[in-house]
Design a protein around this motif. Sequence first.
Motif, PDB file in Angstrom:
ATOM      1  N   ALA A 243       0.980  -1.123  -0.019  1.00  0.00           N
ATOM      2  CA  ALA A 243       0.058  -0.035   0.315  1.00  0.00           C
ATOM      3  C   ALA A 243       0.819   1.309   0.019  1.00  0.00           C
ATOM      4  O   ALA A 243       0.392   2.454  -0.669  1.00  0.00           O
ATOM      5  CB  ALA A 243      -0.807   0.152   1.178  1.00  0.00           C
ATOM      6  N   ARG A 244       2.138   0.985   0.639  1.00  0.00           N
ATOM      7  CA  ARG A 244       2.927   2.540   0.567  1.00  0.00           C
ATOM      8  C   ARG A 244       3.203   3.173  -0.550  1.00  0.00           C
ATOM      9  O   ARG A 244       3.146   4.549  -0.539  1.00  0.00           O
ATOM     10  CB  ARG A 244       3.859   2.070   1.781  1.00  0.00           C
ATOM     11  N   PRO A 245       3.716   2.402  -1.444  1.00  0.00           N
ATOM     12  CA  PRO A 245       3.989   3.208  -2.732  1.00  0.00           C
ATOM     13  C   PRO A 245       2.693   3.826  -3.372  1.00  0.00           C
ATOM     14  O   PRO A 245       2.771   4.808  -3.936  1.00  0.00           O
ATOM     15  CB  PRO A 245       4.345   1.935  -3.770  1.00  0.00           C
ATOM     16  N   HIS A 246       1.779   2.967  -3.200  1.00  0.00           N
ATOM     17  CA  HIS A 246       0.139   3.707  -3.538  1.00  0.00           C
ATOM     18  C   HIS A 246       0.101   5.024  -2.971  1.00  0.00           C
ATOM     19  O   HIS A 246      -0.450   5.918  -3.641  1.00  0.00           O
ATOM     20  CB  HIS A 246      -0.703   2.756  -3.380  1.00  0.00           C
ATOM     21  N   LEU A 247       0.259   4.979  -1.722  1.00  0.00           N
ATOM     22  CA  LEU A 247      -0.065   6.286  -0.823  1.00  0.00           C
ATOM     23  C   LEU A 247       0.827   7.194  -1.082  1.00  0.00           C
ATOM     24  O   LEU A 247       0.378   8.414  -1.293  1.00  0.00           O
ATOM     25  CB  LEU A 247       0.071   5.726   0.636  1.00  0.00           C
ATOM     26  N   ALA A 248       2.137   7.173  -1.491  1.00  0.00           N
ATOM     27  CA  ALA A 248       2.889   8.187  -2.089  1.00  0.00           C
ATOM     28  C   ALA A 248       2.359   8.893  -3.295  1.00  0.00           C
ATOM     29  O   ALA A 248       2.374  10.029  -3.295  1.00  0.00           O
ATOM     30  CB  ALA A 248       4.645   7.383  -2.171  1.00  0.00           C
ATOM     31  N   LYS A 249       2.036   8.115  -4.372  1.00  0.00           N
ATOM     32  CA  LYS A 249       1.480   8.756  -5.592  1.00  0.00           C
ATOM     33  C   LYS A 249       0.040   9.478  -5.195  1.00  0.00           C
ATOM     34  O   LYS A 249      -0.227  10.298  -5.798  1.00  0.00           O
ATOM     35  CB  LYS A 249       1.103   7.448  -6.542  1.00  0.00           C
ATOM     36  N   GLU A 250      -0.806   8.849  -4.255  1.00  0.00           N
ATOM     37  CA  GLU A 250      -1.854   9.292  -3.713  1.00  0.00           C
ATOM     38  C   GLU A 250      -1.840  10.722  -3.279  1.00  0.00           C
ATOM     39  O   GLU A 250      -2.399  11.666  -3.393  1.00  0.00           O
ATOM     40  CB  GLU A 250      -2.690   8.486  -3.019  1.00  0.00           C
ATOM     41  N   ILE A 251      -0.662  11.106  -2.493  1.00  0.00           N
ATOM     42  CA  ILE A 251      -0.428  12.041  -1.584  1.00  0.00           C
ATOM     43  C   ILE A 251      -0.163  12.936  -2.680  1.00  0.00           C
ATOM     44  O   ILE A 251      -0.511  14.232  -2.615  1.00  0.00           O
ATOM     45  CB  ILE A 251       0.767  11.884  -0.531  1.00  0.00           C
ATOM     46  N   LYS A 252       1.078  12.845  -3.582  1.00  0.00           N
ATOM     47  CA  LYS A 252       1.180  13.730  -4.559  1.00  0.00           C
ATOM     48  C   LYS A 252       0.029  14.212  -5.351  1.00  0.00           C
ATOM     49  O   LYS A 252      -0.178  15.695  -5.521  1.00  0.00           O
ATOM     50  CB  LYS A 252       2.139  13.373  -5.546  1.00  0.00           C
ATOM     51  N   ALA A 253      -0.931  13.380  -5.765  1.00  0.00           N
ATOM     52  CA  ALA A 253      -2.017  13.738  -6.465  1.00  0.00           C
ATOM     53  C   ALA A 253      -2.913  14.772  -5.498  1.00  0.00           C
ATOM     54  O   ALA A 253      -3.898  15.719  -6.125  1.00  0.00           O
ATOM     55  CB  ALA A 253      -3.020  12.610  -7.048  1.00  0.00           C
ATOM     56  N   ALA A 254      -3.173  14.193  -4.336  1.00  0.00           N
ATOM     57  CA  ALA A 254      -3.966  14.970  -3.420  1.00  0.00           C
ATOM     58  C   ALA A 254      -3.485  16.452  -3.159  1.00  0.00           C
ATOM     59  O   ALA A 254      -4.600  17.303  -3.002  1.00  0.00           O
ATOM     60  CB  ALA A 254      -4.107  14.118  -1.811  1.00  0.00           C
ATOM     61  N   LEU A 255      -2.477  16.653  -3.090  1.00  0.00           N
ATOM     62  CA  LEU A 255      -1.754  17.960  -2.903  1.00  0.00           C
ATOM     63  C   LEU A 255      -1.858  18.932  -4.205  1.00  0.00           C
ATOM     64  O   LEU A 255      -2.403  19.996  -3.961  1.00  0.00           O
ATOM     65  CB  LEU A 255      -0.495  18.026  -2.463  1.00  0.00           C
ATOM     66  N   ASP A 256      -1.841  18.302  -5.311  1.00  0.00           N
ATOM     67  CA  ASP A 256      -2.127  18.786  -6.620  1.00  0.00           C
ATOM     68  C   ASP A 256      -3.662  19.445  -6.585  1.00  0.00           C
ATOM     69  O   ASP A 256      -4.248  20.450  -7.208  1.00  0.00           O
ATOM     70  CB  ASP A 256      -1.875  18.128  -7.781  1.00  0.00           C
ATOM     71  N   ASP A 257      -4.457  18.257  -6.466  1.00  0.00           N
ATOM     72  CA  ASP A 257      -6.013  18.414  -6.383  1.00  0.00           C
ATOM     73  C   ASP A 257      -6.179  19.921  -5.459  1.00  0.00           C
ATOM     74  O   ASP A 257      -7.177  20.454  -5.779  1.00  0.00           O
ATOM     75  CB  ASP A 257      -6.563  17.190  -6.081  1.00  0.00           C
TER      76      ASP A 257
END
Length: 292
Positions: A243-257
């Motif tokens: 899950a952690r590699p997915h979370l890293a990508k998710e955080i980047k997208a969430a901040l852009d969003d």
Amino acid sequence: MPAATLSLALLAGCGAESAPPAAPAAGKASPATDSHGKRRQMEAMRADCMKQKGFKYVPNVPAPLQTISEERRLEISGDYPAMLKYREKHGFGVYFTFAYPDDPEEGIPDPISDPNMELAQSLSKTQYNAWTAADNACYAAAFTTLTGKKASSMDDVYAQADNLYVKTKERRLDGDPRLVELAGDFGDCLKSEGYPVASLKPTAMAFSTGLLFEEERTANMVKRMKSGEAQTVEAVRMPPGEARPHLAKEIKAALDDLECGKDFYAAFRPRDSKLLEETWNGFGRKDGLLPY
């Protein structure tokens, strides 16, 4: 599934009950002080109904949801600093619980905490199907008795509540001129950052980027179940290392969003959260008639 999941994810953080007062000295719950009084009634009714049908059912009354922090309340209401702090750690809240299962901040219950899940898993496929059919009928009967709302199963209750919430917010929020304008600006910004935008409706923009990760996680879960790699509960619990590699990508997208949509969220989230709470409490969530 994604719509219901997102609705419940928000519910996990809004409109939560405060901790109940101590139980009476006699050890019996009082309807006047027991915030889960209806849940106790429901569980007793389910157990009795299941017994009459020849099945075992363990009454399950979980601890009431705890009152959320002021910081979390601000995040849910669209406050930019609070949303920024949350997303820097949790992203959209899709993978965080799986990446860090011992961190209590998400407040999502462990799916195996219900003793009846362990009981059901011990049954053969034929026994399980019979047990589930009986439990659906018993839950529906108890739910109707306590709320006056007709339902065929717990899944049916969730579907009814979620459908009502979605239809209500689409009717009230998608036609609001100011929200439409803000959603358009939000979508244009996301497109310029390379993110797909399927719809510019306010209700779609509210979960536009986060839904991509929810759909990805759901697809992963289904794949693992179909391949036989994991049973139902294990499939829901994605291993932290995965899950952690997915979370890293998710955080980047969430901040852009967030940077693109901070004005939109400030206007949309307070109204959406109020509708969400009102709808689900109308189906007994505040009384504990829904497990989460």
